[in-house]
Enzyme design. Structure first.
Site, PDB file in Angstrom:
ATOM      1  N   ASP A   1       4.693  24.226   5.237  1.00 35.95           N
ATOM      2  CA  ASP A   1       5.619  24.741   4.238  1.00 35.95           C
ATOM      3  C   ASP A   1       7.090  24.698   4.641  1.00 35.95           C
ATOM      4  O   ASP A   1       7.912  25.389   4.062  1.00 35.95           O
ATOM      5  CB  ASP A   1       5.257  26.195   3.922  1.00 35.95           C
ATOM      6  CG  ASP A   1       5.202  27.076   5.175  1.00 35.95           C
ATOM      7  OD1 ASP A   1       5.766  26.678   6.214  1.00 35.95           O
ATOM      8  OD2 ASP A   1       4.598  28.154   5.099  1.00 35.95           O
TER       9      ASP A   1
ATOM     10  N   GLU B   1      -3.052  21.748   5.587  1.00 34.89           N
ATOM     11  CA  GLU B   1      -2.891  23.162   5.263  1.00 34.89           C
ATOM     12  C   GLU B   1      -2.313  23.319   3.853  1.00 34.89           C
ATOM     13  O   GLU B   1      -1.372  24.070   3.609  1.00 34.89           O
ATOM     14  CB  GLU B   1      -2.008  23.875   6.298  1.00 34.89           C
ATOM     15  CG  GLU B   1      -2.208  25.389   6.305  1.00 34.89           C
ATOM     16  CD  GLU B   1      -1.278  26.120   7.244  1.00 34.89           C
ATOM     17  OE1 GLU B   1      -1.781  26.793   8.141  1.00 34.89           O
ATOM     18  OE2 GLU B   1      -0.036  26.007   7.070  1.00 34.89           O
TER      19      GLU B   1
ATOM     20  N   GLU C   1       9.393  29.125   1.907  1.00 34.41           N
ATOM     21  CA  GLU C   1       8.155  28.394   2.177  1.00 34.41           C
ATOM     22  C   GLU C   1       7.233  28.297   0.963  1.00 34.41           C
ATOM     23  O   GLU C   1       6.555  27.283   0.768  1.00 34.41           O
ATOM     24  CB  GLU C   1       7.420  29.046   3.356  1.00 34.41           C
ATOM     25  CG  GLU C   1       8.083  28.816   4.714  1.00 34.41           C
ATOM     26  CD  GLU C   1       9.213  29.778   5.022  1.00 34.41           C
ATOM     27  OE1 GLU C   1       9.807  29.680   6.104  1.00 34.41           O
ATOM     28  OE2 GLU C   1       9.519  30.641   4.140  1.00 34.41           O
TER      29      GLU C   1
ATOM     30  N   HIS D   1      10.147  37.003  12.738  1.00 30.60           N
ATOM     31  CA  HIS D   1      11.219  36.039  12.518  1.00 30.60           C
ATOM     32  C   HIS D   1      11.476  35.724  11.048  1.00 30.60           C
ATOM     33  O   HIS D   1      12.362  34.939  10.739  1.00 30.60           O
ATOM     34  CB  HIS D   1      10.885  34.717  13.221  1.00 30.60           C
ATOM     35  CG  HIS D   1       9.745  33.969  12.581  1.00 30.60           C
ATOM     36  ND1 HIS D   1       8.432  34.252  12.861  1.00 30.60           N
ATOM     37  CD2 HIS D   1       9.740  32.974  11.668  1.00 30.60           C
ATOM     38  CE1 HIS D   1       7.655  33.456  12.145  1.00 30.60           C
ATOM     39  NE2 HIS D   1       8.433  32.678  11.414  1.00 30.60           N
TER      40      HIS D   1
ATOM     41  N   ARG E   1      12.712  35.302   7.331  1.00 25.50           N
ATOM     42  CA  ARG E   1      14.020  35.501   6.693  1.00 25.50           C
ATOM     43  C   ARG E   1      14.030  36.720   5.782  1.00 25.50           C
ATOM     44  O   ARG E   1      15.019  37.436   5.705  1.00 25.50           O
ATOM     45  CB  ARG E   1      14.396  34.263   5.869  1.00 25.50           C
ATOM     46  CG  ARG E   1      14.828  33.054   6.682  1.00 25.50           C
ATOM     47  CD  ARG E   1      15.301  31.937   5.755  1.00 25.50           C
ATOM     48  NE  ARG E   1      15.772  30.775   6.488  1.00 25.50           N
ATOM     49  CZ  ARG E   1      14.988  29.757   6.847  1.00 25.50           C
ATOM     50  NH1 ARG E   1      13.700  29.783   6.546  1.00 25.50           N
ATOM     51  NH2 ARG E   1      15.483  28.732   7.508  1.00 25.50           N
TER      52      ARG E   1
ATOM     53  N   HIS F   1      12.490  35.827  18.859  1.00 20.88           N
ATOM     54  CA  HIS F   1      12.880  34.561  18.244  1.00 20.88           C
ATOM     55  C   HIS F   1      14.353  34.280  18.502  1.00 20.88           C
ATOM     56  O   HIS F   1      15.172  35.195  18.646  1.00 20.88           O
ATOM     57  CB  HIS F   1      12.614  34.632  16.736  1.00 20.88           C
ATOM     58  CG  HIS F   1      12.567  33.306  16.053  1.00 20.88           C
ATOM     59  ND1 HIS F   1      13.698  32.653  15.614  1.00 20.88           N
ATOM     60  CD2 HIS F   1      11.525  32.499  15.731  1.00 20.88           C
ATOM     61  CE1 HIS F   1      13.357  31.511  15.043  1.00 20.88           C
ATOM     62  NE2 HIS F   1      12.044  31.391  15.102  1.00 20.88           N
TER      63      HIS F   1
END
Length: 372
Positions: A98, A120, A134, A215, A217, A247
């Site tokens: 993604d 996936e 994503e 991590h 967003r 991260h």
């Protein structure tokens, strides 16, 4: 018979982990001429996986720049990968998951009428802003891929609901389980590959370790602040220690370095390479994460996962009982972690639940589908 040319395109650490077993299999199979293009979307973390897995890209675009916007990155990916496609002229392009690299790589292939195999495929949260961006990246690739390699029946059904041709959808399992089996066996043969956590294992001897990653967003800002508060409260327990590979994103580091410095039961460490991350999973009692991949990996080792997100595009884990959504509310995170730490029956129910993400044979199935 002429070998079928496959160009595998990826750029992030999770993509590299989930694709290196497939690249190994394609390289070893005379039916294929395997080529690899990396974008460098996660430069340092990507290179770690490439080194461990022994992957030498044929093309390295190295496109990331400091504070690069998503639209600038997407434009650079689309044109950069397009040039590689014009040079290689592959029969198939393989992308995974993604990311911006997967979306732009697939789109560049579509513009050239090159069929795309989406590893996936079919993960959906139902919310275009969680995970962001994503969810939309996956939907874009899913709208035109020629081969949808779904990790689970749930993912396959999501594609059917979007009117994807059922004849192009195959349930293969998730390649992350293949990768985890590979690295676990490698570490068993070469223990030094994952010896870098030994000092923390000694420091926290007798404590139950909570492994952690964060991590996403959508958690930047208030979400990260709440996660830091929850970790501080959990680490106040004398029987608990937290190991947190932080991260590289400054939106994560600034908060965690400010809120979690110099606490005896918390170790803020640099991001781990893949063998060391597999070791962290192995020594942890449970995982706190907002990562997608950890939701798949931890259950393979019998580790409960508390997912610090409001939604997940991997509902199979929640349904199977291996994962629980806890969001970013500090009270809820602490309450659910405390329940697992203090209630052996609750812990055993999650630790022993069936892992719905695969049996370690996903790559074998994908190779045969590409050979057709």
């Amino acid at each position: 018979m002429t070998a079928r040319k496959i160009l595998t395109v990826f750029g992030t650490r999770p993509e590299a982990i989930k694709l290196f077993p497939l690249i190994h299999a394609l390289d070893a199979d005379d039916r294929f001429d395997s080529r690899v293009c990396v974008s460098g979307q996660h430069r340092g973390m990507l290179d770690q996986v490439l080194e461990i897995a022994g992957i030498r890209p044929d093309h390295d675009l190295d496109l990331m720049r400091p504070d690069q916007t998503l639209d600038a990155l997407t434009a650079a990916l689309l044109t950069g990968i397009g040039k590689v496609l014009d040079e290689e002229r592959p029969d198939w392009v393989v992308v995974q998951g993604d990311t911006a690299t997967a979306m732009a790589g697939a789109l560049a292939a579509y513009y050239r009428k090159i069929p795309v195999a989406h590893v996936e495929a079919g993960l959906r949260s139902g919310n275009i802003h969680h995970p962001w961006p994503e969810e939309v990246n996956r939907k874009i690739v899913g709208s035109f891929a020629a081969l949808h390699l779904a990790p689970t029946e749930t993912a396959a059904e999501a594609l059917r609901r979007e009117n994807v041709d059922p004849a192009t959808i195959y349930v293969t399992g998730n390649t992350v389980i293949d990768a985890l089996h590979w690295v676990t066996a490698k570490v068993a043969r070469e223990p030094a590959l994952a010896s870098g956590l030994a000092h923390l294992e000694a420091r926290f001897a007798g404590k139950r370790i909570i492994g952690m990653t964060s991590h996403r967003r959508e958690n930047f800002g208030e979400g990260m602040e709440a996660i830091a508060e929850a970790v501080t409260r959990l680490a106040a327990r004398a029987d608990v220690a937290v190991i947190f590979p932080v991260h590289l994103n400054p939106n994560v580091r600034a908060v965690m370095n400010a809120r979690l410095p110099d606490l005896d039961n918390i170790a803020l460490i640099e991001p781990l390479d893949y063998p060391h991350f597999a070791r962290l999973l192995d020594i942890s009692t449970l995982m706190l994460t907002d990562s997608g991949g950890v939701q798949e990996e931890a259950p393979a080792l019998g580790k409960p996962v508390l997912v610090m997100r409001e939604t997940t595009e991997r509902p199979e884990g929640v349904e199977a009982g291996t994962a629980k959504l806890v969001g970013t509310d500090a009270d809820r995170i602490v309450a659910q972690a405390t329940r697992l730490l203090d209630d052996p029956e609750a812990y055993a129910a999650m630790a022993r639940a069936h892992n719905p993400f695969g049996d370690g044979r996903a790559v074998e199935r994908i190779v045969e589908l590409l050979a057709r």
